[in-house]
Design an enzyme around this catalytic site. Sequence first.
Site, PDB file in Angstrom:
ATOM      1  N   MET A 298       0.811  -1.136  -0.036  1.00 53.49           N
ATOM      2  CA  MET A 298      -0.022   0.151  -0.064  1.00 53.49           C
ATOM      3  C   MET A 298       0.872   1.238   0.057  1.00 53.49           C
ATOM      4  O   MET A 298       0.411   2.339   0.460  1.00 53.49           O
ATOM      5  CB  MET A 298      -1.063   0.026   1.227  1.00 53.49           C
ATOM      6  CG  MET A 298      -1.709  -1.173   1.114  1.00 53.49           C
ATOM      7  SD  MET A 298      -3.410  -1.086   1.997  1.00 53.49           S
ATOM      8  CE  MET A 298      -3.026  -0.724   3.821  1.00 53.49           C
TER       9      MET A 298
ATOM     10  N   HIS B 112       9.140   1.062   3.250  1.00 52.28           N
ATOM     11  CA  HIS B 112      10.166   1.102   4.237  1.00 52.28           C
ATOM     12  C   HIS B 112      10.764  -0.169   4.065  1.00 52.28           C
ATOM     13  O   HIS B 112      10.621  -0.765   3.254  1.00 52.28           O
ATOM     14  CB  HIS B 112       9.650   1.169   5.727  1.00 52.28           C
ATOM     15  CG  HIS B 112       8.393   0.223   5.826  1.00 52.28           C
ATOM     16  ND1 HIS B 112       8.672  -1.097   6.097  1.00 52.28           N
ATOM     17  CD2 HIS B 112       7.076   0.231   6.317  1.00 52.28           C
ATOM     18  CE1 HIS B 112       7.747  -1.905   6.416  1.00 52.28           C
ATOM     19  NE2 HIS B 112       6.695  -1.095   6.439  1.00 52.28           N
TER      20      HIS B 112
ATOM     21  N   GLY C  19      10.882  -3.012   5.489  1.00 55.27           N
ATOM     22  CA  GLY C  19      10.180  -4.203   5.237  1.00 55.27           C
ATOM     23  C   GLY C  19       9.797  -4.719   4.092  1.00 55.27           C
ATOM     24  O   GLY C  19       9.911  -5.793   3.447  1.00 55.27           O
ATOM     25  N   HIS C  20       9.121  -3.564   3.246  1.00 51.26           N
ATOM     26  CA  HIS C  20       8.928  -3.627   1.871  1.00 51.26           C
ATOM     27  C   HIS C  20      10.251  -3.977   0.906  1.00 51.26           C
ATOM     28  O   HIS C  20      10.114  -4.762   0.208  1.00 51.26           O
ATOM     29  CB  HIS C  20       8.260  -2.485   1.310  1.00 51.26           C
ATOM     30  CG  HIS C  20       7.010  -1.889   2.043  1.00 51.26           C
ATOM     31  ND1 HIS C  20       6.955  -1.003   2.623  1.00 51.26           N
ATOM     32  CD2 HIS C  20       5.867  -2.380   2.028  1.00 51.26           C
ATOM     33  CE1 HIS C  20       5.939  -0.681   3.164  1.00 51.26           C
ATOM     34  NE2 HIS C  20       4.993  -1.738   2.795  1.00 51.26           N
TER      35      HIS C  20
ATOM     36  N   GLY D  98       4.986 -10.216   4.086  1.00 49.70           N
ATOM     37  CA  GLY D  98       5.621 -10.068   5.106  1.00 49.70           C
ATOM     38  C   GLY D  98       5.528 -10.939   6.545  1.00 49.70           C
ATOM     39  O   GLY D  98       3.979 -10.671   6.515  1.00 49.70           O
ATOM     40  N   GLN D  99       5.971 -11.571   7.170  1.00 43.65           N
ATOM     41  CA  GLN D  99       5.687 -12.326   8.450  1.00 43.65           C
ATOM     42  C   GLN D  99       4.856 -11.321   9.477  1.00 43.65           C
ATOM     43  O   GLN D  99       4.096 -11.829  10.219  1.00 43.65           O
ATOM     44  CB  GLN D  99       6.654 -13.020   8.945  1.00 43.65           C
ATOM     45  CG  GLN D  99       6.210 -13.987  10.190  1.00 43.65           C
ATOM     46  CD  GLN D  99       7.531 -14.468  11.133  1.00 43.65           C
ATOM     47  OE1 GLN D  99       8.336 -14.939  10.491  1.00 43.65           O
ATOM     48  NE2 GLN D  99       7.356 -14.486  12.298  1.00 43.65           N
ATOM     49  N   LYS D 100       5.374 -10.070   9.357  1.00 42.11           N
ATOM     50  CA  LYS D 100       4.451  -9.129  10.289  1.00 42.11           C
ATOM     51  C   LYS D 100       3.114  -9.302  10.109  1.00 42.11           C
ATOM     52  O   LYS D 100       2.531  -9.234  11.436  1.00 42.11           O
ATOM     53  CB  LYS D 100       5.060  -7.622   9.931  1.00 42.11           C
ATOM     54  CG  LYS D 100       4.752  -6.776  10.938  1.00 42.11           C
ATOM     55  CD  LYS D 100       4.496  -5.380  10.640  1.00 42.11           C
ATOM     56  CE  LYS D 100       3.178  -5.332   9.880  1.00 42.11           C
ATOM     57  NZ  LYS D 100       3.005  -3.881   9.255  1.00 42.11           N
TER      58      LYS D 100
ATOM     59  N   ARG E 273       2.463   2.614   9.381  1.00 37.73           N
ATOM     60  CA  ARG E 273       1.873   3.400  10.339  1.00 37.73           C
ATOM     61  C   ARG E 273       2.674   4.005  11.635  1.00 37.73           C
ATOM     62  O   ARG E 273       2.097   4.624  12.065  1.00 37.73           O
ATOM     63  CB  ARG E 273       0.666   2.543  11.042  1.00 37.73           C
ATOM     64  CG  ARG E 273      -0.532   2.363   9.977  1.00 37.73           C
ATOM     65  CD  ARG E 273      -1.616   1.668  10.436  1.00 37.73           C
ATOM     66  NE  ARG E 273      -2.786   1.692   9.999  1.00 37.73           N
ATOM     67  CZ  ARG E 273      -3.306   0.568   9.163  1.00 37.73           C
ATOM     68  NH1 ARG E 273      -2.497  -0.495   9.325  1.00 37.73           N
ATOM     69  NH2 ARG E 273      -4.353   0.546   8.281  1.00 37.73           N
TER      70      ARG E 273
HETATM   71  N1  ATP Z   1       8.396  -4.878   9.273  1.00 38.80           N
HETATM   72  C1  ATP Z   1       8.086  -5.645   8.093  1.00 38.80           C
HETATM   73  N2  ATP Z   1       8.793  -6.541   7.708  1.00 38.80           N
HETATM   74  C2  ATP Z   1       8.583  -7.232   6.792  1.00 38.80           C
HETATM   75  N3  ATP Z   1       7.531  -7.283   5.843  1.00 38.80           N
HETATM   76  C3  ATP Z   1       6.576  -6.266   5.998  1.00 38.80           C
HETATM   77  C4  ATP Z   1       6.967  -5.263   7.351  1.00 38.80           C
HETATM   78  N4  ATP Z   1       5.989  -4.434   7.353  1.00 38.80           N
HETATM   79  C5  ATP Z   1       5.088  -4.605   6.199  1.00 38.80           C
HETATM   80  N5  ATP Z   1       5.606  -5.531   5.693  1.00 38.80           N
HETATM   81  C6  ATP Z   1       4.976  -6.567   4.334  1.00 38.80           C
HETATM   82  O1  ATP Z   1       5.022  -5.504   3.358  1.00 38.80           O
HETATM   83  C7  ATP Z   1       3.623  -6.078   2.438  1.00 38.80           C
HETATM   84  C8  ATP Z   1       3.161  -4.456   2.169  1.00 38.80           C
HETATM   85  O2  ATP Z   1       2.401  -4.215   3.699  1.00 38.80           O
HETATM   86  P1  ATP Z   1       1.828  -2.714   3.729  1.00 38.80           P
HETATM   87  O3  ATP Z   1       2.061  -1.822   2.617  1.00 38.80           O
HETATM   88  O4  ATP Z   1       0.525  -2.773   4.588  1.00 38.80           O
HETATM   89  O5  ATP Z   1       2.953  -1.965   4.891  1.00 38.80           O
HETATM   90  P2  ATP Z   1       2.706  -1.905   6.527  1.00 38.80           P
HETATM   91  O6  ATP Z   1       4.036  -1.231   7.122  1.00 38.80           O
HETATM   92  O7  ATP Z   1       2.301  -3.590   7.067  1.00 38.80           O
HETATM   93  O8  ATP Z   1       1.613  -0.958   6.541  1.00 38.80           O
HETATM   94  P3  ATP Z   1       0.430  -0.957   7.798  1.00 38.80           P
HETATM   95  O9  ATP Z   1       1.005   0.461   8.637  1.00 38.80           O
HETATM   96  O10 ATP Z   1      -0.572  -0.843   7.277  1.00 38.80           O
HETATM   97  O11 ATP Z   1       0.569  -2.133   8.516  1.00 38.80           O
HETATM   98  C9  ATP Z   1       2.982  -6.831   3.505  1.00 38.80           C
HETATM   99  O12 ATP Z   1       3.064  -8.206   2.941  1.00 38.80           O
HETATM  100  C10 ATP Z   1       3.428  -6.954   4.611  1.00 38.80           C
HETATM  101  O13 ATP Z   1       3.308  -7.733   5.639  1.00 38.80           O
HETATM  102  C1  PAF Z   2      -1.456  -7.040   0.909  1.00 38.53           C
HETATM  103  C2  PAF Z   2      -2.075  -5.877   0.792  1.00 38.53           C
HETATM  104  C3  PAF Z   2      -1.115  -5.040  -0.049  1.00 38.53           C
HETATM  105  C4  PAF Z   2      -3.486  -5.706   0.243  1.00 38.53           C
HETATM  106  O1  PAF Z   2      -4.039  -4.446   0.162  1.00 38.53           O
HETATM  107  C5  PAF Z   2      -2.054  -5.132   2.178  1.00 38.53           C
HETATM  108  O2  PAF Z   2      -2.943  -5.850   3.146  1.00 38.53           O
HETATM  109  C6  PAF Z   2      -0.670  -5.004   2.929  1.00 38.53           C
HETATM  110  O3  PAF Z   2      -0.059  -3.933   2.525  1.00 38.53           O
HETATM  111  O4  PAF Z   2      -0.370  -5.893   3.712  1.00 38.53           O
HETATM  112  N1  BAL Z   3      -0.281  -4.336   6.556  1.00 38.78           N
HETATM  113  C1  BAL Z   3      -1.642  -4.622   6.425  1.00 38.78           C
HETATM  114  C2  BAL Z   3      -2.368  -3.469   6.003  1.00 38.78           C
HETATM  115  C3  BAL Z   3      -3.280  -3.016   7.028  1.00 38.78           C
HETATM  116  O1  BAL Z   3      -3.300  -3.196   8.431  1.00 38.78           O
HETATM  117  O2  BAL Z   3      -4.160  -2.161   6.776  1.00 38.78           O
END
Ligand code: ATP
Ligand code: PAF
Ligand code: BAL
Length: 369
Positions: A55, A59, A61-62, A191-193, A231
């Site tokens: 989304m 960072h 993690g992505h 991600g495992q998070k 977030r």
């Molecule tokens: N700290 C992390 N380590 C590894 N993967 C991550 C991490 N944070 C997010 N991801 C992964 O990145 C992908 C996209 O996640 P997303 O864009 O929602 O980011 P997010 O940091 O999880 O945002 P949110 O604040 O919504 O939780 C998902 O598969 C998520 O699990």
């Molecule tokens: C997998 C995903 C991109 C679906 O909108 C979202 O849930 C996220 O970023 O983890």
């Molecule tokens: N990382 C999953 C997206 C969400 O919490 O909205």
Amino acid sequence: MPFNLKKIPAKVEAFRYHIVKSSMPFSISRSIPELWRQRRELTRRKQTIGLVPTMGALHAGHISLIRQAARENNSVYVSIYVNPTQFGVKEDLNSYPRTWNNDIDILKELCQQFEHEHRDFQFMTVFAPDTTTMYPGLPPTSEIAGDGSFVTITPLATLLEGASRPVFFRGVATVVMKLLNIVQPDKVYFGQKDIQQTIIVTRMVEDFHVDTEVRVGPTIREEDGLAMSSRNVYLGKRRRAVGTVLWRALQAAAQAYAAGRTKRSELLEAAQQVISSMLESQRKLGPRKRALFEVDYISVAHPSFMTEVEDIDRRKGAVLIGAIKMLPLEDVQKGEDAGLGDGVSPVRLIDNIILQGEGNVKSGDEVTP
Ligand SMILES: Nc1ncnc2c1ncn2[C@@H]1O[C@H](COP(=O)(O)OP(=O)(O)OP(=O)(O)O)[C@@H](O)[C@H]1O
Ligand SMILES: CC(C)(CO)[C@@H](O)C(=O)[O-]
Ligand code: BAL
């Protein structure tokens, strides 16, 4: 920029492999027919694709997932789409961080690095659709009773995160299914998070016979253990410091498991001690200095079904999983770093540790006795 990507010089002969219409190894696409044409061409050439759904607000993690996708495939698709159907009506869809220019800078730089590092790397495409492209029928709804075409994976989607966010996993499963149909990747990366999300997507791929492999990357953390999350920018200094409590509580439970405890009550008691002591010390600080939080859940869950486990079978292992809500800051001081949004809204933090079953392969944060 929040992190340092090592710059590498642009390669002179950089574009020799490219089959995308533009002459760049990096492109942005908003059109599904265009992606389908690319996909057909890649299939003809026996080239593999890895998809990383995001989304945005990228960072480390992505980036770790994108790097993994580049190592394991010839081409990488990164989707950036803030999916409305996974946000509840009262959730933060409108204020969700959007950092498009920074995201594109990061991805371009990564793309350059991949060209340099991976001999077979072909290209990176960012898929950034608009909502009428993703939801061509009815406008997307955040209402649980709303109409539309949805993928529901129950009971998994109703547990833990799903109990607190009733439309969340319906929205996630629906948008991921759309992305899989659009990109048709050989492998898709999560991600495992967000472990419950990975379990739901794995179930969906299996139940709907989607021809892709779900790959799960480790949780990337800040130095003090806080799981990176888009977030986190809303936390500010006070809540940021206290936010590590979830990770420390899960670690305490994992240590109890490593020390021979297997009962849910014993593991949760270890976690609860960390939570209670942090809450007590914060309450004493008073409204100018403290950051209060509420625990939504801390659970010992079955690794495939996410149901509560009373006594862990060491052969199967379990998942320690939790969510807390960092409450709005009280009495924000002039000049204080209260985070994006000035500390007015609560911030949800989630995390987990896999207690690996005996005989399984370990990775990342996993714990074996
Ligand atoms: N700290 C992390 N380590 C590894 N993967 C991550 C991490 N944070 C997010 N991801 C992964 O990145 C992908 C996209 O996640 P997303 O864009 O929602 O980011 P997010 O940091 O999880 O945002 P949110 O604040 O919504 O939780 C998902 O598969 C998520 O699990
Ligand atoms: C997998 C995903 C991109 C679906 O909108 C979202 O849930 C996220 O970023 O983890
Ligand atoms: N990382 C999953 C997206 C969400 O919490 O909205």
